[in-house]
Write a protein that holds these residues in place. Structure first.
Motif, PDB file in Angstrom:
ATOM      1  N   ILE A  92       0.461  -1.429  -0.372  1.00  0.00           N
ATOM      2  CA  ILE A  92      -0.088   0.081   0.134  1.00  0.00           C
ATOM      3  C   ILE A  92       0.169   1.144  -0.187  1.00  0.00           C
ATOM      4  N   GLY A  93       0.374   2.504  -0.395  1.00  0.00           N
ATOM      5  CA  GLY A  93       0.699   3.501  -0.059  1.00  0.00           C
ATOM      6  C   GLY A  93       1.692   4.429  -1.392  1.00  0.00           C
ATOM      7  N   ALA A  94       0.684   3.997  -2.205  1.00  0.00           N
ATOM      8  CA  ALA A  94       1.364   4.305  -3.370  1.00  0.00           C
ATOM      9  C   ALA A  94       0.425   6.223  -3.911  1.00  0.00           C
ATOM     10  N   ASP A  95      -0.725   5.801  -3.533  1.00  0.00           N
ATOM     11  CA  ASP A  95      -1.532   6.740  -3.267  1.00  0.00           C
ATOM     12  C   ASP A  95      -1.371   7.388  -2.506  1.00  0.00           C
ATOM     13  N   ARG A  96      -2.627   7.391  -1.348  1.00  0.00           N
ATOM     14  CA  ARG A  96      -3.359   7.307  -0.420  1.00  0.00           C
ATOM     15  C   ARG A  96      -2.191   6.780   0.851  1.00  0.00           C
ATOM     16  N   LEU A  97      -1.216   7.545   1.192  1.00  0.00           N
ATOM     17  CA  LEU A  97      -0.031   6.995   2.268  1.00  0.00           C
ATOM     18  C   LEU A  97      -0.462   6.035   3.524  1.00  0.00           C
ATOM     19  N   TYR A  98       0.249   5.984   4.291  1.00  0.00           N
ATOM     20  CA  TYR A  98      -0.240   4.912   4.908  1.00  0.00           C
ATOM     21  C   TYR A  98      -0.775   5.113   6.524  1.00  0.00           C
ATOM     22  N   ARG A  99      -1.099   5.077   7.573  1.00  0.00           N
ATOM     23  CA  ARG A  99      -1.260   5.876   7.962  1.00  0.00           C
ATOM     24  C   ARG A  99      -1.093   4.861   9.383  1.00  0.00           C
ATOM     25  N   PRO A 100      -0.029   4.369  10.038  1.00  0.00           N
ATOM     26  CA  PRO A 100      -0.088   3.818  11.350  1.00  0.00           C
ATOM     27  C   PRO A 100      -1.118   3.895  12.443  1.00  0.00           C
ATOM     28  N   THR A 101      -1.020   2.476  13.035  1.00  0.00           N
ATOM     29  CA  THR A 101      -2.001   2.807  14.132  1.00  0.00           C
ATOM     30  C   THR A 101      -1.560   1.598  15.536  1.00  0.00           C
ATOM     31  N   GLY A 102      -2.315   2.047  16.646  1.00  0.00           N
ATOM     32  CA  GLY A 102      -1.408   1.106  17.268  1.00  0.00           C
ATOM     33  C   GLY A 102      -1.314  -0.626  17.022  1.00  0.00           C
ATOM     34  N   THR A 103      -1.488  -1.270  15.910  1.00  0.00           N
ATOM     35  CA  THR A 103      -1.945  -2.294  15.225  1.00  0.00           C
ATOM     36  C   THR A 103      -0.192  -2.524  14.432  1.00  0.00           C
ATOM     37  N   ALA A 104       0.443  -1.793  14.197  1.00  0.00           N
ATOM     38  CA  ALA A 104       1.572  -1.642  13.259  1.00  0.00           C
ATOM     39  C   ALA A 104       2.101  -2.175  14.022  1.00  0.00           C
ATOM     40  N   PHE A 105       3.564  -3.164  13.092  1.00  0.00           N
ATOM     41  CA  PHE A 105       4.108  -3.387  13.786  1.00  0.00           C
ATOM     42  C   PHE A 105       5.347  -3.197  12.179  1.00  0.00           C
ATOM     43  N   ASN A 106       6.407  -2.338  12.455  1.00  0.00           N
ATOM     44  CA  ASN A 106       7.574  -1.365  12.005  1.00  0.00           C
ATOM     45  C   ASN A 106       8.566  -2.754  11.919  1.00  0.00           C
ATOM     46  N   SER A 107       8.815  -3.494  10.953  1.00  0.00           N
ATOM     47  CA  SER A 107      10.137  -4.343  10.304  1.00  0.00           C
ATOM     48  C   SER A 107      11.553  -3.786  10.541  1.00  0.00           C
ATOM     49  N   ARG A 108      11.100  -2.485  10.100  1.00  0.00           N
ATOM     50  CA  ARG A 108      12.202  -1.836   9.806  1.00  0.00           C
ATOM     51  C   ARG A 108      13.133  -2.421   8.239  1.00  0.00           C
ATOM     52  N   ARG A 109      12.856  -3.771   8.032  1.00  0.00           N
ATOM     53  CA  ARG A 109      13.243  -3.820   6.551  1.00  0.00           C
ATOM     54  C   ARG A 109      12.797  -3.785   5.289  1.00  0.00           C
ATOM     55  N   PRO A 110      13.416  -3.240   4.881  1.00  0.00           N
ATOM     56  CA  PRO A 110      13.850  -2.700   3.391  1.00  0.00           C
ATOM     57  C   PRO A 110      12.920  -4.176   2.564  1.00  0.00           C
ATOM     58  N   MET A 111      12.415  -3.228   1.668  1.00  0.00           N
ATOM     59  CA  MET A 111      10.949  -4.165   0.560  1.00  0.00           C
ATOM     60  C   MET A 111      12.085  -4.085  -0.922  1.00  0.00           C
ATOM     61  N   ARG A 112      12.104  -4.294  -1.886  1.00  0.00           N
ATOM     62  CA  ARG A 112      12.279  -4.123  -3.377  1.00  0.00           C
ATOM     63  C   ARG A 112      11.609  -5.246  -4.403  1.00  0.00           C
ATOM     64  N   ILE A 113      10.979  -4.710  -5.498  1.00  0.00           N
ATOM     65  CA  ILE A 113      10.326  -5.982  -6.076  1.00  0.00           C
ATOM     66  C   ILE A 113      11.057  -5.483  -7.721  1.00  0.00           C
ATOM     67  N   THR A 114      11.561  -5.743  -8.414  1.00  0.00           N
ATOM     68  CA  THR A 114      11.177  -4.549 -10.042  1.00  0.00           C
ATOM     69  C   THR A 114      10.269  -5.491 -10.977  1.00  0.00           C
TER      70      THR A 114
END
Length: 419
Positions: A92-114
């Motif tokens: 998600i997040g290509a147009d509408r930005l992601y809004r983290p709530t109390g259920t969100a966990f950030n792994s801090r791991r980068p992702m890339r798909i070409t």
């Protein structure tokens, strides 16, 4: 070639057959509405954009895409996601930005798909995903787009491809795969079986059409014919996707021998190996049109067209002459003339034997109900009452960009199939 994930699915299926379902199934299927839209950008026409995907048809740079709306977080923010059989990842997040709530966990791991004509970069999060009212997935792995991926006309991607397609998406864990939405719904007992079905309604305008996305049961809840199944191919690289084996026959002449290819909802046209394309071009007496990049025929040649037959798993799926041409009311979107007649078959620009010798895109999938079964490793197709033909004299319909008001004619033109 067998993948480790396939062995896991086999063991899971065996354990269920012996011990019963690991959790109580609350519903046999979940059906989501889809909306469809043609997407154009950067001044390129649809053919040019689809052409950029022909080398690796797993691309999610969708031209004619179908979207569902899902929620992320508690309370949920809703996102419009394109549905792709060529991707296993939900992001998600290509147009509408992601809004983290109390259920969100950030792994801090980068992702890339070409992809061949685009890419996704983001961060791996886990969050609560609401598929529809009463059906949520806690701790679902999702990608959240970084600024480089933003600016699309949709919010992200709902990947319904095989799980193996997610391998390599996390650079710091290159062998890791992520569970798909379909798998998670099944594992928590929301659906009876980890399969997904696609039904596309006829599009009568650029922003109309749509259809249904069905999780958990092969029958979509409306009248369809018998589903003909075929097992996924063992030929690489098609085997890593929703790959199948098929042969294609034009009239009574074989155009493409039995070979491997893929089914991809994120590709617009039907792509075939260059030698098969040349045979089809010769048999139809079509000419290559450099302006559109497509094969062009005259009204007389159209009336002489034979059905194009797709032999898949012991079944034959036909495209009538009308089913082989691009909708004429959309000719202006491929830089064609109003009265031009353009065929929807395109060349992969490589001969048979590459491991992906065809790609059945949206123009094929909108004519059949399709089923993608993860555990049984198979793909199925069926006709529906909505898509069944009516008698016709096969006269060429006269549609241009000015005919948007005649909805019934557009539906007949786009969706006619032979008996």
């Amino acid at each position: 070639m067998m993948f480790p994930a396939a062995s896991l699915w086999t063991l899971l299926a065996l354990s269920i057959s012996i011990t019963g379902s690991p959790v109580e199934v609350r519903n046999s299927r979940i059906i989501l509405p889809m909306t469809s839209k043609l997407h154009f950008s950067n001044g390129t026409n649809l053919v040019q954009r689809d052409d950029a995907q022909r080398i690796d048809v797993t691309s999610d740079d969708v031209d004619w895409f179908s979207c569902v709306t899902i929620g992320v977080g508690v309370p949920p923010t809703f996102y419009r996601l394109t549905v792709s059989t060529g991707s296993a990842i939900t992001w998600i997040g290509a147009d509408r930005l992601y809004r983290p709530t109390g259920t969100a966990f950030n792994s801090r791991r980068p992702m890339r798909i070409t992809y061949p004509s685009s890419f996704f970069t983001g961060i791996l999060f886990a969050d609560t995903v609401e598929i529809t009212d009463g059906y949520t997935i806690d701790g679902m792995d999702i990608g959240v787009a970084t600024p480089e991926t933003r600016g699309a006309s949709y919010d992200g991607m709902l990947g319904i491809g095989p799980r193996t397609l997610s391998r390599g998406s996390i650079p710091t864990q290159p062998e890791r795969t992520l569970a798909t939405v379909t798998e998670r719904l099944w594992m928590q007992g929301s659906i009876a079986w980890p399969l997904v079905g696609l039904f596309f309604r006829p599009s009568t305008q650029v922003y109309n059409g749509g259809g249904r996305l069905v999780f958990g049961e092969e029958h979509p809840g409306f009248d369809i014919g018998n589903i003909g199944y075929t097992f996924r191919t063992n030929t690489m690289p098609a085997a890593s996707q929703w790959g199948i084996d098929q042969r294609i026959v034009y009239g009574n002449t074989e155009v493409l021998q039995l070979t491997a290819g893929v089914v991809d909802s994120a590709t617009t046209f039907i792509w075939i190996a260059s030698d098969a394309y040349d045979r089809y071009k010769t048999l139809t007496r079509a000419n290559y049109d450099p302006r559109t990049g497509m094969l062009s025929i005259t009204p007389r040649q159209y009336r002489a067209l034979w059905p194009l037959q797709f032999h898949i798993g012991g079944q034959i799926y036909n495209l009538s002459p009308n089913g082989q041409i691009w909708p004429r009311w959309l000719n202006y979107q491929i830089l064609g003339t109003d009265e031009g007649i353009y065929l929807i078959i395109k060349s992969l620009n490589r001969p048979t034997g590459s491991g992906i010798d065809f790609c059945l895109g949206y123009v094929f999938l909108q004519r059949f109900y399709s089923v993608f079964d993860a555990i049984s490793s198979r793909v199925g197709f069926a006709t529906t009452r909505t898509l069944m033909p009516r008698p016709t004299n096969m006269e060429l319909p006269k549609y241009t960009k000015h005919h948007f008001s005649d909805t019934k004619q557009h539906m007949d033109h786009l969706m006619f199939l032979p008996t």
